[in-house]
Design a protein around this motif. Structure first.
Motif, PDB file in Angstrom:
ATOM      1  N   THR A  31      61.035  -5.068  27.925  1.00  0.00           N
ATOM      2  CA  THR A  31      60.419  -6.099  28.757  1.00  0.00           C
ATOM      3  C   THR A  31      60.289  -5.627  30.207  1.00  0.00           C
ATOM      4  OG1 THR A  31      62.503  -7.160  29.324  1.00  0.00           O
ATOM      5  CG2 THR A  31      61.413  -7.946  27.337  1.00  0.00           C
ATOM      6  N   PHE A  32      60.681  -4.406  30.480  1.00  0.00           N
ATOM      7  CA  PHE A  32      60.573  -3.812  31.819  1.00  0.00           C
ATOM      8  C   PHE A  32      61.324  -4.645  32.860  1.00  0.00           C
ATOM      9  CE2 PHE A  32      57.299  -2.015  29.261  1.00  0.00           C
ATOM     10  CZ  PHE A  32      57.081  -0.732  29.729  1.00  0.00           C
ATOM     11  N   CYS A  33      62.512  -5.163  32.460  1.00  0.00           N
ATOM     12  CA  CYS A  33      63.278  -6.003  33.390  1.00  0.00           C
ATOM     13  C   CYS A  33      64.067  -5.145  34.367  1.00  0.00           C
ATOM     14  CB  CYS A  33      64.217  -6.946  32.636  1.00  0.00           C
ATOM     15  SG  CYS A  33      65.660  -6.154  31.902  1.00  0.00           S
ATOM     16  N   GLY A  61      53.107 -16.208  21.150  1.00  0.00           N
ATOM     17  CA  GLY A  61      53.730 -15.681  22.362  1.00  0.00           C
ATOM     18  C   GLY A  61      53.921 -16.758  23.409  1.00  0.00           C
ATOM     19  N   CYS A  62      54.124 -16.326  24.656  1.00  0.00           N
ATOM     20  CA  CYS A  62      54.403 -17.273  25.741  1.00  0.00           C
ATOM     21  C   CYS A  62      53.164 -17.496  26.602  1.00  0.00           C
ATOM     22  CB  CYS A  62      55.549 -16.773  26.604  1.00  0.00           C
ATOM     23  SG  CYS A  62      55.110 -15.395  27.669  1.00  0.00           S
ATOM     24  N   ALA A  63      52.046 -16.878  26.244  1.00  0.00           N
ATOM     25  CA  ALA A  63      50.764 -17.036  26.939  1.00  0.00           C
ATOM     26  C   ALA A  63      50.656 -16.249  28.231  1.00  0.00           C
ATOM     27  CB  ALA A  63      50.421 -18.510  27.192  1.00  0.00           C
ATOM     28  N   ALA A  64      51.693 -15.504  28.603  1.00  0.00           N
ATOM     29  CA  ALA A  64      51.570 -14.673  29.809  1.00  0.00           C
ATOM     30  C   ALA A  64      50.615 -13.511  29.547  1.00  0.00           C
ATOM     31  CB  ALA A  64      52.936 -14.159  30.248  1.00  0.00           C
ATOM     32  N   ARG A 119      57.541  -1.991  37.900  1.00  0.00           N
ATOM     33  CA  ARG A 119      58.251  -1.119  36.965  1.00  0.00           C
ATOM     34  C   ARG A 119      57.285  -0.636  35.902  1.00  0.00           C
ATOM     35  NH1 ARG A 119      62.550  -4.633  38.554  1.00  0.00           N
ATOM     36  NH2 ARG A 119      61.668  -6.293  37.314  1.00  0.00           N
ATOM     37  N   PRO A 139      47.521  -6.176  34.506  1.00  0.00           N
ATOM     38  CA  PRO A 139      46.079  -6.047  34.236  1.00  0.00           C
ATOM     39  C   PRO A 139      45.559  -4.624  34.429  1.00  0.00           C
ATOM     40  CG  PRO A 139      46.502  -7.989  35.599  1.00  0.00           C
ATOM     41  CD  PRO A 139      47.809  -7.291  35.439  1.00  0.00           C
ATOM     42  N   CYS A 194      55.570  -6.787  29.429  1.00  0.00           N
ATOM     43  CA  CYS A 194      55.969  -8.174  29.163  1.00  0.00           C
ATOM     44  C   CYS A 194      55.700  -9.009  30.414  1.00  0.00           C
ATOM     45  CB  CYS A 194      57.438  -8.256  28.752  1.00  0.00           C
ATOM     46  SG  CYS A 194      57.968  -9.909  28.254  1.00  0.00           S
ATOM     47  N   PRO A 195      54.451  -9.398  30.656  1.00  0.00           N
ATOM     48  CA  PRO A 195      53.235  -8.925  29.984  1.00  0.00           C
ATOM     49  C   PRO A 195      52.744  -7.627  30.610  1.00  0.00           C
ATOM     50  CG  PRO A 195      52.674 -10.546  31.640  1.00  0.00           C
ATOM     51  CD  PRO A 195      54.166 -10.386  31.699  1.00  0.00           C
ATOM     52  N   LEU A 207      61.163 -10.071  21.955  1.00  0.00           N
ATOM     53  CA  LEU A 207      62.386 -10.876  21.905  1.00  0.00           C
ATOM     54  C   LEU A 207      62.467 -11.670  20.615  1.00  0.00           C
ATOM     55  CD1 LEU A 207      61.922 -12.188  25.521  1.00  0.00           C
ATOM     56  CD2 LEU A 207      63.967 -10.959  24.808  1.00  0.00           C
ATOM     57  N   GLU A 216      48.122 -13.520  27.488  1.00  0.00           N
ATOM     58  CA  GLU A 216      46.785 -14.094  27.448  1.00  0.00           C
ATOM     59  C   GLU A 216      46.266 -14.304  28.874  1.00  0.00           C
ATOM     60  OE1 GLU A 216      49.295 -14.816  25.679  1.00  0.00           O
ATOM     61  OE2 GLU A 216      48.839 -15.634  23.721  1.00  0.00           O
ATOM     62  N   LEU A 217      47.130 -14.839  29.742  1.00  0.00           N
ATOM     63  CA  LEU A 217      46.704 -15.120  31.114  1.00  0.00           C
ATOM     64  C   LEU A 217      46.326 -13.831  31.836  1.00  0.00           C
ATOM     65  CD1 LEU A 217      49.397 -17.785  32.028  1.00  0.00           C
ATOM     66  CD2 LEU A 217      46.944 -18.177  31.852  1.00  0.00           C
ATOM     67  N   ASP A 218      47.130 -12.775  31.635  1.00  0.00           N
ATOM     68  CA  ASP A 218      46.823 -11.542  32.347  1.00  0.00           C
ATOM     69  C   ASP A 218      45.727 -10.729  31.662  1.00  0.00           C
ATOM     70  OD1 ASP A 218      47.891 -11.535  34.803  1.00  0.00           O
ATOM     71  OD2 ASP A 218      49.592 -10.233  34.396  1.00  0.00           O
TER      72      ASP A 218
END
Lengths: 262, 402
Positions: free
Chosen positions: A73-75, A137-140, A31, A232, A228-229, A211, A142-144
């Motif tokens: 959040t592109f849900c 944040g939730c670290a997502a 999305r 890359p 969200c997130p 959120l 950061e991970l990506d």
């Protein structure tokens, strides 16, 4: 040593074709940038708002109905609630240079990502050093962001790196809504980076709180990367375009956008 | 796994939630005295792209005497926000998923199970299988990433490079199912918003086989390298009895119970869990009967009604009670959901009143139990061993801080 060489030969060269030779390999249900139909009614909007996880991502003002990518959040739930009237395109080039540009309007003209005109940002095209600050944040995100350093994306070939100290950084790459306990650390880290410096807000949390409650940013961000997130590919393309660089994605923009809309 | 407990008062329910545990900051230790004593403070902003936390190494000479871990930088009130969002399922799920981004699927599953218990929703065998599939992909991706990072921290670059990329392969397989690399926006009470078509299933099977082949080669290289093994062997030991006393869970606990509890043991347990997860995933994907009847049915938490489609209620929701399934006439009911997340058991718990309204929500990330294990692992080590000890645990700051 020999074993490592054999393993390397077997694994092969695995850096992706994006962004130099091809567009990104996105999942079928990816999305990207949302599109709002001109015929979106207030009833539709109310239905979409009722299932939206984020307050104020969807709304209506003098300019008509809008979807704020800085909060989204592109849900995809709004698209389910309003089939045909709200949809998420495969457009992944979401990075923009102003907060207002994140607001998608109903029935707007076909999208073209902005080009960098700021000479200070363009001066960083050979070497762009980022200091990441993770703030509540939730670290997502950061991970990506970290993933861009792996050989699959190999951000380093463009002279873009995450560095260990703000003293070495051209920009602070902020993720997270800035929790109360990170407020001071963020301010100090931003202050420690030498001028000229930029603030990059990556992810819905850093841009608007997402959120969560939004803390205070130390400066107005010069680059906004929604998601969200953020994927890359979105991040890498945004960083390159921010520093005034052309990629396959931007030079082949017209061809790509026609294939994206199909 | 779901448990329900009935309570007469809100205070009793609250007291019960506290028994589920959580992170407790250790009592402050007095500064060390003496010529060789010194302290090294690190964080909250670290040198890598990682979350904030403050570490204070109390050292005597070269060695760490005690490590104090100060958390709370990531606190943003996830639990309260979930209670305040009662009635807005999409928002509640999104909040649960963003408690710890690398554990999104496990968190959404735990939250969904709680609502399913409240509303008496039954989840189809296919949806259970699909949840399990996503959960195992999450486990594999994270373990692969951590093993790669561990290799990177001991400067063994081939495996670090390979695993960094292979982790992405697994995330992309998750994205094939639901469009998001972290499995966001997929699990909802009653089932999933996504289906698994035969085409996707075939693609995932092929992708998994290729990724597993690359992964096995990458890990073999690392674990057969004497220099890597020597560096990890005997570093950061948490003995079995200490692990039990500290109440460690998940990978760290298994490493101390089944092996000798050092960094190498935690790495080997991860490798083992990767293999176990692959067996589960291949088993699920190749079980034709499970997917044969899959006509692409999805469960919606948006559109008409809170949840429709293939979720079926055990019995109709009664007029004056919010409880339909594991019905309770008690004034307060606590529902506890435990999911085998990749770090260990993830516990979500909610307290509902007799009308089914949410009054309290609690999340206990497996990390909460393991921080003291990390502190213990570093005792007597040099500070330079902190990165590999830390990576071998890879605990979640945001999951702990909530």
């Amino acid at each position: 040593m020999l074993k490592a060489l054999i393993a390397r030969l077997r694994q092969g060269f695995r850096t992706g074709a994006f962004p130099t030779k091809a567009g990104p390999n996105l999942p079928p249900d990816f999305r990207g940038r949302p599109a709002l139909d001109a015929g979106l009614t207030t009833d539709d909007l109310a239905r979409a708002k009722a299932v939206c996880p984020v307050a104020d991502a969807l709304g209506h003002d003098a300019g008509g109905a809008f979807l704020d990518m800085g909060r989204c959040t592109f849900c995809g739930r709004c698209a389910e609630a309003c089939p045909g009237k709200i949809r998420f395109t495969k457009e992944y080039r979401l990075g923009v240079f102003t907060r207002e540009a994140l607001v998608v309007r109903a029935g707007e003209a076909p999208y073209e990502p902005p080009r960098q005109t700021n000479p200070e940002a363009c001066a960083l095209r050979q070497s762009f050093q980022l200091r990441e600050v993770s703030a509540g944040g939730c670290a997502a995100c950061e991970l990506d962001a970290n993933v861009l350093g792996t050989l699959a994306w190999d951000m380093g070939r463009f002279g873009i790196r995450f560095v260990a100290s703000p003293r070495h950084a051209d920009a602070i790459y902020l993720t997270g809504p800035v929790s109360p306990n990170m407020q001071r650390a963020l301010e100090k880290t931003y202050a420690a980076a030498p001028e000229p410096k930029f603030l990059i807000a990556a992810g819905a949390c850093a841009i608007s709180g997402g959120l969560y409650a939004h803390g205070t940013l130390p400066a107005v961000p010069a680059l906004f990367i929604p998601g969200c997130p953020p994927h890359p590919a979105t991040t890498l393309e945004a960083l390159l375009r921010f520093t005034g660089r052309e990629t396959f994605a931007t030079t082949n923009a017209s061809r790509l956008s026609s294939s994206l809309s199909s | 796994m779901i448990e329900t407990h009935a309570f007469e008062s809100a205070e009793q329910a609250q007291a019960f939630l506290q028994t589920l545990g959580g992170y407790a900051e250790p009592p402050a230790v007095a500064p060390l005295k003496g010529e060789a004593a010194h302290e090294v403070a690190v964080g909250p902003v670290h040198a890598g792209v990682i979350e904030p936390g403050h570490f204070r190494f109390q050292c005597v000479g070269e060695n760490v005497y005690n490590l104090q871990i100060f958390l709370g930088y990531q606190h943003r009130g996830v639990e309260d926000a979930i209670v305040q969002a009662d009635g807005n399922l999409p928002r509640q799920i999104a909040l649960a998923e963003t408690c710890a981004g690398d554990t999104s699927i496990a968190a959404a599953t735990a939250f969904a199970e709680i609502i399913e218990a409240r509303d008496g929703l039954r989840v189809s065998a296919r949806d259970h299988a699909l949840r399990r599939l996503l959960l195992e992909l999450e486990r594999i991706a994270n373990h692969v990433g951590d093993l790669g990072a561990l290799a990177g921290d001991v400067a063994f670059l081939p495996t670090a490079s390979f695993c960094g990329r292979i982790r992405g392969d697994y995330l992309n397989l998750t994205a094939l199912v639901c469009g998001n690399r972290f499995g966001r926006n997929a699990v909802v009470p009653g089932g999933l918003r996504v289906a698994l078509t035969d085409e996707t299933r075939t693609k995932i099977l092929a992708g998994l086989r290729a990724a597993k082949r690359d992964l096995d080669a990458a890990l073999k290289l690392m674990f057969e390298s004497p220099s890597v093994c020597d560096r990890l062997d005997g570093t950061g030991v948490v003995p079995k009895d200490v692990a039990a006393q500290l109440g460690l869970v998940g990978v760290a606990r298994r490493a101390s119970d089944e092996l000798n509890g050092d960094v190498l043991a935690r790495a080997l347990i991860r490798r083992k869990e990767i293999d176990e997860a692959h067996e589960v995933v291949f088993g699920l994907l190749e079980e034709e009967s499970l997917w044969a009847k899959d006509n692409g049915q999805r469960t919606m938490d948006s559109g008409e009604g809170p949840h429709t489609a293939n979720a079926s209620r055990d019995e109709p929701r009664s007029e004056n009670s919010g409880w339909a399934g594991a019905a309770s006439a008690a004034p307060f009911t606590a529902v506890v959901a435990t999911v085998a997340a990749w770090r260990g058991p993830l516990v979500h718990a909610a307290v509902f009143d007799t009308h089914g309204a949410m009054r309290r929500y609690k999340i206990v990330d497996p990390s909460a139990h393991n921080w003291q294990g990390l502190a213990w692992a570093l005792r007597g080590e040099q500070i330079s061993n902190f990165p590999i000890c830390n990576k071998s645990f890879n605990l979640s700051y945001c999951g702990t801080d909530r």
